[in-house]
Enzyme design. Sequence first.
Site, PDB file in Angstrom:
ATOM      1  N   LYS A  27      12.182  10.332   9.900  1.00  0.00           N
ATOM      2  CA  LYS A  27      11.472  10.076  11.166  1.00  0.00           C
ATOM      3  C   LYS A  27      11.976   8.774  11.771  1.00  0.00           C
ATOM      4  O   LYS A  27      12.310   8.708  12.950  1.00  0.00           O
ATOM      5  CB  LYS A  27       9.970   9.971  10.922  1.00  0.00           C
ATOM      6  N   ASN A  28      12.063   7.728  10.945  1.00  0.00           N
ATOM      7  CA  ASN A  28      12.377   6.404  11.498  1.00  0.00           C
ATOM      8  C   ASN A  28      13.852   6.215  11.816  1.00  0.00           C
ATOM      9  O   ASN A  28      14.236   5.176  12.350  1.00  0.00           O
ATOM     10  CB  ASN A  28      11.862   5.318  10.563  1.00  0.00           C
ATOM     11  N   CYS A  48      -1.954  -0.453  17.106  1.00  0.00           N
ATOM     12  CA  CYS A  48      -2.284   0.852  16.512  1.00  0.00           C
ATOM     13  C   CYS A  48      -3.146   0.577  15.287  1.00  0.00           C
ATOM     14  O   CYS A  48      -3.573  -0.555  15.041  1.00  0.00           O
ATOM     15  CB  CYS A  48      -1.013   1.615  16.139  1.00  0.00           C
TER      16      CYS A  48
HETATM   17  C1  EPZ Z   1       9.282   0.220  12.005  1.00  0.00           C
HETATM   18  O1  EPZ Z   1       8.239  -0.249  12.840  1.00  0.00           O
HETATM   19  C2  EPZ Z   1       8.818   1.579  11.501  1.00  0.00           C
HETATM   20  N1  EPZ Z   1       8.620   2.493  12.611  1.00  0.00           N
HETATM   21  C3  EPZ Z   1       7.506   1.424  10.727  1.00  0.00           C
HETATM   22  O2  EPZ Z   1       7.181   2.704  10.187  1.00  0.00           O
HETATM   23  C4  EPZ Z   1       7.742   0.454   9.557  1.00  0.00           C
HETATM   24  O3  EPZ Z   1       6.513   0.252   8.890  1.00  0.00           O
HETATM   25  C5  EPZ Z   1       8.270  -0.883  10.104  1.00  0.00           C
HETATM   26  O4  EPZ Z   1       9.465  -0.648  10.873  1.00  0.00           O
HETATM   27  C6  EPZ Z   1       8.607  -1.860   8.986  1.00  0.00           C
HETATM   28  O5  EPZ Z   1       9.533  -1.287   8.133  1.00  0.00           O
HETATM   29  C7  EPZ Z   1       9.698   3.118  13.146  1.00  0.00           C
HETATM   30  O6  EPZ Z   1      10.824   2.895  12.735  1.00  0.00           O
HETATM   31  C8  EPZ Z   1       9.421   4.077  14.257  1.00  0.00           C
HETATM   32  P1  EPZ Z   1       8.842  -4.194  12.734  1.00  0.00           P
HETATM   33  P2  EPZ Z   1       8.501  -1.555  13.760  1.00  0.00           P
HETATM   34  O7  EPZ Z   1       9.219  -4.540  14.123  1.00  0.00           O
HETATM   35  O8  EPZ Z   1       9.871  -1.566  14.270  1.00  0.00           O
HETATM   36  C9  EPZ Z   1       5.942  -7.849  13.613  1.00  0.00           C
HETATM   37  C10 EPZ Z   1       5.795   4.485   9.643  1.00  0.00           C
HETATM   38  O9  EPZ Z   1       4.776   4.590   8.948  1.00  0.00           O
HETATM   39  N2  EPZ Z   1       6.599  -7.898  14.926  1.00  0.00           N
HETATM   40  O10 EPZ Z   1       9.825  -4.371  11.639  1.00  0.00           O
HETATM   41  O11 EPZ Z   1       7.392  -1.642  14.764  1.00  0.00           O
HETATM   42  C11 EPZ Z   1       5.048  -6.609  13.475  1.00  0.00           C
HETATM   43  O12 EPZ Z   1       3.779  -6.862  14.044  1.00  0.00           O
HETATM   44  C12 EPZ Z   1       5.948   3.331  10.594  1.00  0.00           C
HETATM   45  O13 EPZ Z   1       6.765   5.302   9.609  1.00  0.00           O
HETATM   46  C13 EPZ Z   1       6.319  -8.965  15.771  1.00  0.00           C
HETATM   47  O14 EPZ Z   1       5.540  -9.858  15.453  1.00  0.00           O
HETATM   48  O15 EPZ Z   1       8.299  -2.699  12.671  1.00  0.00           O
HETATM   49  C14 EPZ Z   1       4.980  -6.428  11.978  1.00  0.00           C
HETATM   50  O16 EPZ Z   1       4.003  -7.306  11.465  1.00  0.00           O
HETATM   51  C15 EPZ Z   1       4.750   2.384  10.582  1.00  0.00           C
HETATM   52  N3  EPZ Z   1       6.918  -9.005  16.992  1.00  0.00           N
HETATM   53  C16 EPZ Z   1       6.370  -6.855  11.520  1.00  0.00           C
HETATM   54  O17 EPZ Z   1       6.927  -7.654  12.579  1.00  0.00           O
HETATM   55  C17 EPZ Z   1       7.792  -8.036  17.395  1.00  0.00           C
HETATM   56  O18 EPZ Z   1       8.332  -8.144  18.522  1.00  0.00           O
HETATM   57  C18 EPZ Z   1       7.315  -5.706  11.221  1.00  0.00           C
HETATM   58  O19 EPZ Z   1       7.479  -4.998  12.417  1.00  0.00           O
HETATM   59  C19 EPZ Z   1       8.064  -6.952  16.529  1.00  0.00           C
HETATM   60  C20 EPZ Z   1       7.460  -6.908  15.288  1.00  0.00           C
END
Ligand code: EPZ
Length: 436
Positions: free
Chosen positions: A22-23, A116
């Site tokens: 998916k990711n 979310c």
């Molecule tokens: C991706 O989300 C995945 N989703 C998530 O999978 C996964 O949990 C996550 O990466 C971490 O591995 C997809 O790929 C579609 P991040 P993403 O940006 O990109 C903070 C699932 O269950 N952050 O690495 O949104 C954020 O709040 C889903 O399949 C900021 O602060 O994750 C979090 O605490 C859930 N500012 C952390 O970084 C930003 O601009 C990690 O987020 C972006 C993120």
Amino acid sequence: MSRFIINGGNRVYGETRIQGSKNSVLPILAATVLVKGETVISNCPDISDVNATIKVLRYLGCKVTFENHTVTVDSTDMDKYDIPDDLMREMRSSVIFLGGIIGRMGKARLSTPGGCEIGLRPIDLHLDAIQRFGVNIKEEFAKIEFESVKPLEGTNISLSFPSVGATENIILTACLAKGTTIITNAAREPEITDLADFLNRCGARISGSGEGTIVIEGVENLHSVHHKVIPDRIAASTYMAAAAMTQGKIRLNSVIPAHIAPVIPVFEEAGCDISIEADSVTLTAPPRLKSIKTIRTMPYPGFPTDMQAPVMAMTTVCRGTSVIIETIFESRYKHVSELLRFGAKIRVDGRMSVIEGVDKLTGASVISSDLRGGAALVLAGIAAQGITTVDDIKFIERGYESMENVLGSLGCDIKKEEREITDEYGDDQGAKSSSA
Ligand code: EPZ
């Protein structure tokens, strides 16, 4: 609203082929807007997040077909650069379209993606990075407008956190920009490498994916390709946990063992035997699992946050006490209150959860509130004695392709039931509101 009905207690036993990731497929589908022509993406999982992504592509003016796990996108006639609020609400990770739309159209507009169930999900890292390409950003009335008044120019970006989505959006923005972009402290997840592989086969020039530093040399344009999406390492790990907690044995076919390396030590510490072949992994569970001293979720190649909930379900039936620390998302414990209904013993204190293993779980009526938390409830249900119902499985269907068929083929007694929205006393919502 549909639900799963599970009669628990069966061993998970047999072999299954793992769905596409998916990711990985979501950013790759978003990237197709950078190719003025047709791209063919195979091994796409049939999940609602893929269907939501296809809706966005069609809204933007792309022609899209999806059959036999293959999505064909022709973005030649793409004529829009905004993502409407209802599509953003349907799937907040549509933010991953940002870099591709800006790279193709020179501008973009989307509604501020809300949080979310697992956290606030800010996009500040995306915005700060995109601004460095010379893009003007204006935020008002819950809309964010992006416009590059001159051709995008490559830049250097150091991420304060190795955000997966921000790394992906930077890569997409940089592909067609003039000059070179260097990302330091980039995310290293396998899905980043799959995206880079897809783009390089389209003619992009991206090096270092999977490492902390990624270099993108902008090119004039990208051409059509056929790309096969990598297997879903989280789906694979989820089904391993299902076998582990039911004294079972499972062989997962068409996986990339290196991608699930971060979770294998946890299953081995719990007493499982793991054997690895070129594109398959076999897990054999012990009669009783041992507790896990400490699991700390980390960016790849650390233990994946997406496996925190499924592995927590597994630890509820280990012998002894396990500790899990969720370092990535600030509220990714919504599944705990529902796991307690099975008789699990879990205490949460901030980012830390302490799970005291019990001998047996008993069936319960529970409600899923997010994708991986929902999967954890299904795992608890298949291990529990008695009947479990898991409601609101739409969250689970966002990321797992027909989980009931996979687990059913592995010996579990699990059925999917379409349900009218009625309260437990037989009135439907309409009747209730009219009788009110
Ligand atoms: C991706 O989300 C995945 N989703 C998530 O999978 C996964 O949990 C996550 O990466 C971490 O591995 C997809 O790929 C579609 P991040 P993403 O940006 O990109 C903070 C699932 O269950 N952050 O690495 O949104 C954020 O709040 C889903 O399949 C900021 O602060 O994750 C979090 O605490 C859930 N500012 C952390 O970084 C930003 O601009 C990690 O987020 C972006 C993120």
